[in-house]
Write a protein that holds these residues in place. Structure first.
Motif, PDB file in Angstrom:
ATOM      1  N   LEU A  41      -1.617  -5.476  18.435  1.00  0.00           N
ATOM      2  CA  LEU A  41      -0.294  -5.842  18.962  1.00  0.00           C
ATOM      3  C   LEU A  41      -0.368  -6.233  20.433  1.00  0.00           C
ATOM      4  CD1 LEU A  41       1.987  -3.144  17.302  1.00  0.00           C
ATOM      5  CD2 LEU A  41       1.979  -5.591  16.879  1.00  0.00           C
ATOM      6  N   VAL A  42      -1.446  -5.847  21.102  1.00  0.00           N
ATOM      7  CA  VAL A  42      -1.633  -6.224  22.499  1.00  0.00           C
ATOM      8  C   VAL A  42      -1.661  -7.748  22.629  1.00  0.00           C
ATOM      9  CG1 VAL A  42      -3.307  -6.153  24.409  1.00  0.00           C
ATOM     10  CG2 VAL A  42      -2.837  -4.107  23.087  1.00  0.00           C
ATOM     11  N   SER A  43      -2.203  -8.418  21.624  1.00  0.00           N
ATOM     12  CA  SER A  43      -2.291  -9.880  21.654  1.00  0.00           C
ATOM     13  C   SER A  43      -1.003 -10.549  21.184  1.00  0.00           C
ATOM     14  CB  SER A  43      -3.458 -10.360  20.788  1.00  0.00           C
ATOM     15  OG  SER A  43      -3.197 -10.118  19.424  1.00  0.00           O
ATOM     16  N   GLY A  44       0.000  -9.765  20.889  1.00  0.00           N
ATOM     17  CA  GLY A  44       1.264 -10.303  20.388  1.00  0.00           C
ATOM     18  C   GLY A  44       1.429  -9.963  18.909  1.00  0.00           C
ATOM     19  N   ALA A  45       2.655 -10.041  18.456  1.00  0.00           N
ATOM     20  CA  ALA A  45       2.930  -9.730  17.055  1.00  0.00           C
ATOM     21  C   ALA A  45       2.280 -10.772  16.151  1.00  0.00           C
ATOM     22  CB  ALA A  45       4.436  -9.690  16.817  1.00  0.00           C
ATOM     23  N   SER A  46       1.631 -10.282  15.112  1.00  0.00           N
ATOM     24  CA  SER A  46       0.988 -11.182  14.149  1.00  0.00           C
ATOM     25  C   SER A  46       0.989 -10.518  12.785  1.00  0.00           C
ATOM     26  CB  SER A  46      -0.441 -11.513  14.579  1.00  0.00           C
ATOM     27  OG  SER A  46      -1.270 -10.390  14.425  1.00  0.00           O
ATOM     28  N   SER A  47       0.485 -11.226  11.812  1.00  0.00           N
ATOM     29  CA  SER A  47       0.436 -10.681  10.461  1.00  0.00           C
ATOM     30  C   SER A  47      -0.591  -9.573  10.308  1.00  0.00           C
ATOM     31  CB  SER A  47       0.150 -11.805   9.462  1.00  0.00           C
ATOM     32  OG  SER A  47      -1.059 -12.450   9.794  1.00  0.00           O
ATOM     33  N   LEU A  48      -1.412  -9.324  11.324  1.00  0.00           N
ATOM     34  CA  LEU A  48      -2.371  -8.216  11.267  1.00  0.00           C
ATOM     35  C   LEU A  48      -1.664  -6.860  11.195  1.00  0.00           C
ATOM     36  CD1 LEU A  48      -5.043  -9.458  13.832  1.00  0.00           C
ATOM     37  CD2 LEU A  48      -5.249  -9.361  11.344  1.00  0.00           C
ATOM     38  N   ILE A  49      -0.383  -6.842  11.525  1.00  0.00           N
ATOM     39  CA  ILE A  49       0.400  -5.611  11.415  1.00  0.00           C
ATOM     40  C   ILE A  49       0.469  -5.162   9.954  1.00  0.00           C
ATOM     41  CG2 ILE A  49       2.679  -4.591  11.763  1.00  0.00           C
ATOM     42  CD1 ILE A  49       3.048  -6.571  14.083  1.00  0.00           C
ATOM     43  N   ALA A  50       0.532  -6.105   9.028  1.00  0.00           N
ATOM     44  CA  ALA A  50       0.572  -5.753   7.600  1.00  0.00           C
ATOM     45  C   ALA A  50      -0.702  -5.010   7.201  1.00  0.00           C
ATOM     46  CB  ALA A  50       0.753  -7.002   6.752  1.00  0.00           C
ATOM     47  N   ALA A  51      -1.840  -5.448   7.712  1.00  0.00           N
ATOM     48  CA  ALA A  51      -3.097  -4.750   7.429  1.00  0.00           C
ATOM     49  C   ALA A  51      -3.064  -3.353   8.025  1.00  0.00           C
ATOM     50  CB  ALA A  51      -4.279  -5.541   7.977  1.00  0.00           C
ATOM     51  N   ALA A  52      -2.532  -3.229   9.232  1.00  0.00           N
ATOM     52  CA  ALA A  52      -2.450  -1.921   9.881  1.00  0.00           C
ATOM     53  C   ALA A  52      -1.592  -0.952   9.068  1.00  0.00           C
ATOM     54  CB  ALA A  52      -1.890  -2.060  11.291  1.00  0.00           C
ATOM     55  N   VAL A  53      -0.469  -1.425   8.566  1.00  0.00           N
ATOM     56  CA  VAL A  53       0.433  -0.571   7.788  1.00  0.00           C
ATOM     57  C   VAL A  53      -0.226  -0.147   6.474  1.00  0.00           C
ATOM     58  CG1 VAL A  53       2.620  -0.540   6.526  1.00  0.00           C
ATOM     59  CG2 VAL A  53       2.530  -1.481   8.828  1.00  0.00           C
ATOM     60  N   LEU A  54      -0.838  -1.082   5.769  1.00  0.00           N
ATOM     61  CA  LEU A  54      -1.443  -0.747   4.480  1.00  0.00           C
ATOM     62  C   LEU A  54      -2.668   0.156   4.652  1.00  0.00           C
ATOM     63  CD1 LEU A  54      -0.593  -1.332   1.632  1.00  0.00           C
ATOM     64  CD2 LEU A  54      -2.309  -3.109   1.538  1.00  0.00           C
ATOM     65  N   LEU A  55      -3.444  -0.052   5.696  1.00  0.00           N
ATOM     66  CA  LEU A  55      -4.578   0.846   5.971  1.00  0.00           C
ATOM     67  C   LEU A  55      -4.074   2.251   6.281  1.00  0.00           C
ATOM     68  CD1 LEU A  55      -6.730  -1.580   8.137  1.00  0.00           C
ATOM     69  CD2 LEU A  55      -7.433  -0.586   5.950  1.00  0.00           C
ATOM     70  N   LEU A  56      -2.949   2.342   6.975  1.00  0.00           N
ATOM     71  CA  LEU A  56      -2.362   3.651   7.274  1.00  0.00           C
ATOM     72  C   LEU A  56      -1.869   4.335   6.002  1.00  0.00           C
ATOM     73  CD1 LEU A  56      -1.583   5.612   9.540  1.00  0.00           C
ATOM     74  CD2 LEU A  56       0.611   4.431   9.676  1.00  0.00           C
ATOM     75  N   ILE A  57      -1.300   3.590   5.089  1.00  0.00           N
ATOM     76  CA  ILE A  57      -0.843   4.160   3.817  1.00  0.00           C
ATOM     77  C   ILE A  57      -2.030   4.689   3.017  1.00  0.00           C
ATOM     78  CG2 ILE A  57       0.196   3.579   1.577  1.00  0.00           C
ATOM     79  CD1 ILE A  57       2.060   1.659   3.138  1.00  0.00           C
ATOM     80  N   ALA A  58      -3.124   3.937   2.973  1.00  0.00           N
ATOM     81  CA  ALA A  58      -4.322   4.395   2.272  1.00  0.00           C
ATOM     82  C   ALA A  58      -4.866   5.664   2.918  1.00  0.00           C
ATOM     83  CB  ALA A  58      -5.384   3.302   2.258  1.00  0.00           C
ATOM     84  N   SER A  59      -4.842   5.714   4.244  1.00  0.00           N
ATOM     85  CA  SER A  59      -5.285   6.912   4.947  1.00  0.00           C
ATOM     86  C   SER A  59      -4.423   8.116   4.572  1.00  0.00           C
ATOM     87  CB  SER A  59      -5.224   6.676   6.462  1.00  0.00           C
ATOM     88  OG  SER A  59      -5.546   7.849   7.162  1.00  0.00           O
ATOM     89  N   CYS A  60      -3.122   7.905   4.465  1.00  0.00           N
ATOM     90  CA  CYS A  60      -2.210   8.996   4.079  1.00  0.00           C
ATOM     91  C   CYS A  60      -2.501   9.491   2.667  1.00  0.00           C
ATOM     92  CB  CYS A  60      -0.759   8.545   4.199  1.00  0.00           C
ATOM     93  SG  CYS A  60      -0.209   8.305   5.893  1.00  0.00           S
ATOM     94  N   PHE A  61      -2.786   8.568   1.743  1.00  0.00           N
ATOM     95  CA  PHE A  61      -3.117   8.981   0.380  1.00  0.00           C
ATOM     96  C   PHE A  61      -4.369   9.857   0.359  1.00  0.00           C
ATOM     97  CE2 PHE A  61      -0.752   5.231  -1.628  1.00  0.00           C
ATOM     98  CZ  PHE A  61       0.305   6.037  -2.034  1.00  0.00           C
ATOM     99  N   TYR A  62      -5.406   9.440   1.060  1.00  0.00           N
ATOM    100  CA  TYR A  62      -6.637  10.235   1.086  1.00  0.00           C
ATOM    101  C   TYR A  62      -6.434  11.562   1.805  1.00  0.00           C
ATOM    102  CZ  TYR A  62      -9.617   6.655  -0.943  1.00  0.00           C
ATOM    103  OH  TYR A  62     -10.212   5.769  -1.798  1.00  0.00           O
ATOM    104  N   ALA A  63      -5.625  11.562   2.876  1.00  0.00           N
ATOM    105  CA  ALA A  63      -5.344  12.811   3.581  1.00  0.00           C
ATOM    106  C   ALA A  63      -4.558  13.774   2.685  1.00  0.00           C
ATOM    107  CB  ALA A  63      -4.576  12.531   4.869  1.00  0.00           C
ATOM    108  N   LEU A  64      -3.608  13.248   1.920  1.00  0.00           N
ATOM    109  CA  LEU A  64      -2.854  14.095   0.982  1.00  0.00           C
ATOM    110  C   LEU A  64      -3.767  14.677  -0.092  1.00  0.00           C
ATOM    111  CD1 LEU A  64       0.451  12.092   0.497  1.00  0.00           C
ATOM    112  CD2 LEU A  64       0.232  14.413   1.373  1.00  0.00           C
ATOM    113  N   ALA A  65      -4.701  13.869  -0.575  1.00  0.00           N
ATOM    114  CA  ALA A  65      -5.650  14.373  -1.573  1.00  0.00           C
ATOM    115  C   ALA A  65      -6.496  15.493  -0.979  1.00  0.00           C
ATOM    116  CB  ALA A  65      -6.545  13.243  -2.075  1.00  0.00           C
ATOM    117  N   GLY A  66      -6.906  15.324   0.271  1.00  0.00           N
ATOM    118  CA  GLY A  66      -7.686  16.369   0.925  1.00  0.00           C
ATOM    119  C   GLY A  66      -6.873  17.623   1.178  1.00  0.00           C
TER     120      GLY A  66
END
Length: 149
Positions: free
Chosen positions: A102-127
């Protein structure tokens, strides 16, 4: 176990793994799409996104480690991520890197950030629920890789 039975098992590592597969596709597509921008910093983050997709392919689809020629160092690196907490940490780091884009400005890379965070939450919940990591048989978990080799 069929795909529907895997999802009904309520094992969050299965959810994390399938979210990871979507992350692979999204990171690859967004990395390529943003690499053609005229912002040098965004190009760096799109390359990071592409590298993340490449790493995730081998982590989430273990069948590929058996059929693709890779070095022993790379194989040992990938095998570190066999527990839910290690995968959650890896996804969280990848997500944080994309949030920094986001330092470089808003871009579609935010979608990757959100989905990677969701995957991290799923694995953390499993743990946190003390669920063992269960790889999807469809993606080369307990059944497919042994049948091929």
């Amino acid at each position: 176990m069929t795909l529907a039975e895997e999802f009904r098992s309520r094992n969050f590592s299965i959810y994390g793994q399938w979210t990871g597969v979507v992350c692979i596709i999204l990171c690859f597509a967004l990395g390529i799409a943003n690499i053609f921008s005229f912002n040098a910093l965004r190009i760096v983050f799109s390359i990071i996104c592409l590298v993340s997709a490449f790493i995730l392919i081998f982590i989430e689809i273990p069948f590929l480690l058996r059929i693709c020629p890779t070095s022993s160092k790379f194989d040992n690196f990938i095998r570190r991520f066999t527990t839910n907490f290690m995968r959650a940490a890896m996804y969280l780091i990848m997500s944080a890197l994309q949030w920094v884009s986001l330092v470089s400005g808003a871009s579609s890379l935010i979608a990757a950030a959100v989905l990677l965070l969701i995957a991290s939450c799923f694995y953390a919940l499993a743990g946190l629920k003390s669920q063992e990591f269960v790889g999807s048989k469809t993606l080369g978990g307990q059944g497919l890789a042994q049948m091929i080799v």
